[in-house]
Motif scaffolding. Structure first.
Motif, PDB file in Angstrom:
ATOM      1  N   TYR A 166      41.860   2.747  10.016  1.00 24.90           N
ATOM      2  CA  TYR A 166      43.226   3.227   9.811  1.00 24.90           C
ATOM      3  C   TYR A 166      43.336   4.071   8.546  1.00 24.90           C
ATOM      4  N   ASP A 167      42.601   3.715   7.499  1.00 25.75           N
ATOM      5  CA  ASP A 167      42.671   4.445   6.227  1.00 25.75           C
ATOM      6  C   ASP A 167      41.855   5.732   6.245  1.00 25.75           C
ATOM      7  N   ALA A 168      40.972   5.900   7.252  1.00 25.64           N
ATOM      8  CA  ALA A 168      40.128   7.096   7.301  1.00 25.64           C
ATOM      9  C   ALA A 168      40.947   8.313   7.726  1.00 25.64           C
ATOM     10  N   GLY A 169      40.667   9.434   7.075  1.00 31.89           N
ATOM     11  CA  GLY A 169      41.345  10.669   7.457  1.00 31.89           C
ATOM     12  C   GLY A 169      42.826  10.637   7.123  1.00 31.89           C
ATOM     13  N   THR A 170      43.643  11.292   7.934  1.00 29.54           N
ATOM     14  CA  THR A 170      45.084  11.353   7.709  1.00 29.54           C
ATOM     15  C   THR A 170      45.765  10.122   8.286  1.00 29.54           C
ATOM     16  N   PRO A 171      46.894   9.715   7.740  1.00 30.52           N
ATOM     17  CA  PRO A 171      47.601   8.534   8.254  1.00 30.52           C
ATOM     18  C   PRO A 171      48.072   8.759   9.689  1.00 30.52           C
ATOM     19  N   GLY A 172      48.301   7.660  10.379  1.00 28.09           N
ATOM     20  CA  GLY A 172      48.813   7.755  11.748  1.00 28.09           C
ATOM     21  C   GLY A 172      47.810   7.258  12.757  1.00 28.09           C
ATOM     22  N   ALA A 173      48.202   7.353  14.018  1.00 27.08           N
ATOM     23  CA  ALA A 173      47.324   6.901  15.097  1.00 27.08           C
ATOM     24  C   ALA A 173      46.022   7.692  15.090  1.00 27.08           C
ATOM     25  N   LYS A 174      44.952   7.003  15.405  1.00 25.62           N
ATOM     26  CA  LYS A 174      43.633   7.626  15.406  1.00 25.62           C
ATOM     27  C   LYS A 174      43.182   7.825  16.849  1.00 25.62           C
ATOM     28  N   THR A 175      42.916   9.062  17.209  1.00 24.75           N
ATOM     29  CA  THR A 175      42.387   9.369  18.543  1.00 24.75           C
ATOM     30  C   THR A 175      40.971   9.920  18.386  1.00 24.75           C
ATOM     31  N   GLY A 176      40.232   9.910  19.461  1.00 25.00           N
ATOM     32  CA  GLY A 176      38.846  10.353  19.383  1.00 25.00           C
ATOM     33  C   GLY A 176      37.955   9.330  18.715  1.00 25.00           C
ATOM     34  N   VAL A 177      38.369   8.054  18.759  1.00 28.09           N
ATOM     35  CA  VAL A 177      37.556   6.978  18.205  1.00 28.09           C
ATOM     36  C   VAL A 177      36.395   6.700  19.167  1.00 28.09           C
ATOM     37  N   LYS A 178      35.202   6.503  18.620  1.00 28.51           N
ATOM     38  CA  LYS A 178      34.012   6.282  19.433  1.00 28.51           C
ATOM     39  C   LYS A 178      33.600   4.810  19.392  1.00 28.51           C
ATOM     40  N   VAL A 179      33.207   4.307  20.561  1.00 29.18           N
ATOM     41  CA  VAL A 179      32.852   2.894  20.698  1.00 29.18           C
ATOM     42  C   VAL A 179      31.594   2.780  21.539  1.00 29.18           C
ATOM     43  N   PHE A 180      30.654   1.903  21.099  1.00 24.85           N
ATOM     44  CA  PHE A 180      29.548   1.554  21.987  1.00 24.85           C
ATOM     45  C   PHE A 180      29.142   0.099  21.765  1.00 24.85           C
ATOM     46  N   VAL A 181      28.637  -0.508  22.832  1.00 22.26           N
ATOM     47  CA  VAL A 181      28.228  -1.912  22.800  1.00 22.26           C
ATOM     48  C   VAL A 181      26.775  -1.981  22.356  1.00 22.26           C
ATOM     49  N   TYR A 182      26.492  -2.859  21.353  1.00 22.49           N
ATOM     50  CA  TYR A 182      25.111  -2.981  20.904  1.00 22.49           C
ATOM     51  C   TYR A 182      24.533  -4.380  21.108  1.00 22.49           C
ATOM     52  N   GLY A 183      25.354  -5.336  21.595  1.00 21.09           N
ATOM     53  CA  GLY A 183      24.826  -6.676  21.840  1.00 21.09           C
ATOM     54  C   GLY A 183      25.948  -7.663  22.087  1.00 21.09           C
ATOM     55  N   SER A 184      25.708  -8.911  21.735  1.00 20.01           N
ATOM     56  CA  SER A 184      26.727  -9.954  21.899  1.00 20.01           C
ATOM     57  C   SER A 184      26.427 -11.105  20.958  1.00 20.01           C
ATOM     58  N   GLU A 185      27.422 -11.988  20.790  1.00 19.02           N
ATOM     59  CA  GLU A 185      27.246 -13.205  19.982  1.00 19.02           C
ATOM     60  C   GLU A 185      28.120 -14.313  20.540  1.00 19.02           C
TER      61      GLU A 185
END
Length: 491
Positions: A166-185
């Motif tokens: 949330y604090d990265a870049g400019t304030p407000g909603a963040k779009t273009g966020v990248k997600v990938f799965v690397y395992g489990s616990e």
């Protein structure tokens, strides 16, 4: 009886009769009055000057593909999906939250998924990486997708929420966020995994189109002799001009067979006035397939050696994209002249000894021979590239007239795909043509003659009609490994 020429009309009306034998100035044929083309045979070159050389532009598909018969209105194949789970278009609400939201893909995109389908692939217990503009947070999924929800809930490691994102870049909603799965616990004695992930594949299809053409000539002109000697690639010859016209109609049609496989587009809509609305649905050609599910690089300038824009760096952008795909080691570059020379300049810049110098060793040149500045291939990273000019993109009567397509990168070798008809995995060239054929009829390239000329007697018309027909489509398998170079910026 008067001596001299008898007046025979307009042809010799300048000659006057005389009462006596004698030489008179107006009784001679003047050179100015003579028509040499009527009286004397000119020195004739009986063969045409081939000022355009070999005019056919076909041959591309024969170099990189194959042709195989089919016996259906549609060819269908499936391609494997990605092994790992990753998304590049997620979002996080405009506050410090633990909720990650997925978005729908463009429905026209190959293998498009809805937001719910994406969330469904992630289980509670999966560990994921969340990244936004260089900020990375690792978290465990506490609530995965249930088939209808478009969000997942996460518990970051070392933090109570996603405030770092949330604090990265400019304030407000963040779009273009990248997600990938690397395992489990999971904890000791935990229950079974919430849901399994089915293997993902994408199904593609294409339909053949029917191409037709005809050459027509009347019976009299078939028997008309000319002064130009005809010699065709098919081995026919003589002074009958219709042989040349019929031959050109044939090779023009053969060019159309390849050009249609390259340029064809589909129109499955019903818009009034469109080809699709009239029942002509088209087919998916090479360029359309790459634009739909391959890589398109716009406005490359490989010869640019200005600071920060070196041509080799642009080519490295292409390598980075190939790394994300199948990483086929050997590739062919089919280019127009300007782009081919740009790559020559790019490679020459890497092999110069000093400004303006040329490495004899690398180029295999010596001071006593003509300098060779052309390259037929090169290796960069773990990839081999073989370069050739593509006549179709240079010819001023084909794609060279528009100049919008600069070239195409085609992977060499074969791909393994699942054939729906055979029910098994098969090896196929990445690029190949399927044509309609059965025991009753082969429609790869048909030609037949109708009319009353030449002993056919199929109609009462005093003419000869040479008909051409083919029914075919192009299969572009693994289009994600192809690159189309267009004129406009970046991928």
């Amino acid at each position: 009886m008067a001596q001299g020429f008898q007046d025979q009309g307009a042809f010799i009306n300048h000659v006057n009769p005389r009462p006596i034998k004698g030489l008179f100035g107006d009784n001679y044929l003047s050179l100015n009055d003579m028509d040499f083309t009527q009286q004397f045979l000119p020195e004739v070159y009986e063969k045409e000057v081939e000022r355009y050389g070999n005019r056919t532009v076909s041959g591309f598909l024969r170099m990189v593909g194959a042709e195989m018969p089919m016996a259906s209105d549609r060819v269908v194949w499936s391609e494997q999906g990605r092994l790992h789970i990753a998304f590049e278009d997620c979002s996080i609400a405009a506050d410090e939250t633990t909720l990650v939201t997925f978005t729908d893909d463009d429905a026209a995109k190959a293998g498009a998924q809805t937001a719910a389908e994406k969330a469904q692939l992630i289980n509670a217990g999966n560990t994921i990486v969340i990244a936004y503009q260089g900020t990375v947070v690792k978290a465990r999924v506490t609530t995965g997708g249930d088939g209808t929800a478009t969000t997942i809930t996460v518990a970051p490691y070392g933090a109570a929420d996603l405030s770092a994102i949330y604090d990265a870049g400019t304030p407000g909603a963040k779009t273009g966020v990248k997600v990938f799965v690397y395992g489990s616990e999971y904890k000791k004695g935990s229950s079974s995994v919430e849901k399994a992930v089915d293997a993902k594949f994408t199904q593609f299809s294409n339909k053949p189109i029917i191409l037709r053409d005809k050459y027509n000539i009347n019976g009299s002109d078939v028997a008309q002799i000319g002064w130009v000697e005809v010699a065709t690639e098919a081995g026919t010859g003589g002074y009958l001009w219709y042989l040349k016209s019929e031959h050109e109609a044939r090779i023009r049609f053969e060019d159309y067979l390849e050009m249609s496989m390259i340029e064809a587009v589909e129109d499955t809509g019903s818009t009034s006035g469109s080809a699709g609305g009239a029942g002509y649905s088209g087919s998916e050609g090479l360029f359309a397939a790459i634009e739909s599910r391959g890589l398109v690089y716009n406005d490359p300038d490989f010869s640019d050696t200005t600071a920060g824009s070196e041509g080799i760096l642009e080519f490295d952008d292409i390598l980075a994209e190939l790394d994300k795909q199948g990483a086929i080691e050997e590739n062919m570059l089919f280019l127009n002249r300007a782009t081919s020379l740009d790559i020559d300049l790019m490679l020459a810049a890497q092999n110069s000894y000093g400004e303006g110098g040329t490495s004899y060793g690398v180029f295999e040149n010596s001071a006593d021979m003509a300098l060779n500045l052309g390259f037929s291939g090169f290796r960069r990273g773990s990839y081999d590239f073989y370069k050739t000019d593509w006549k179709y993109l240079n010819d001023s009567t084909t794609a060279g007239v528009t100049g919008t397509t600069l070239g195409v990168l085609v992977p060499a070798g074969t791909s393994t795909v699942y054939d729906q008809i055979l029910g098994q995995n098969i090896q196929r060239p990445f690029l190949h043509v399927r044509y309609r054929a059965s025991e009753a009829d082969d429609r790869r390239l048909k030609s037949w003659v109708t009319g009353s000329v030449g002993g056919n007697y199929t109609s009462e018309a005093d003419e000869m009609n040479v008909n051409f027909l083919s029914e075919r489509c192009l299969c572009v398998q693994g289009a994600n490994n192809f690159v189309l170079f267009n004129k406009t910026t970046g991928f």
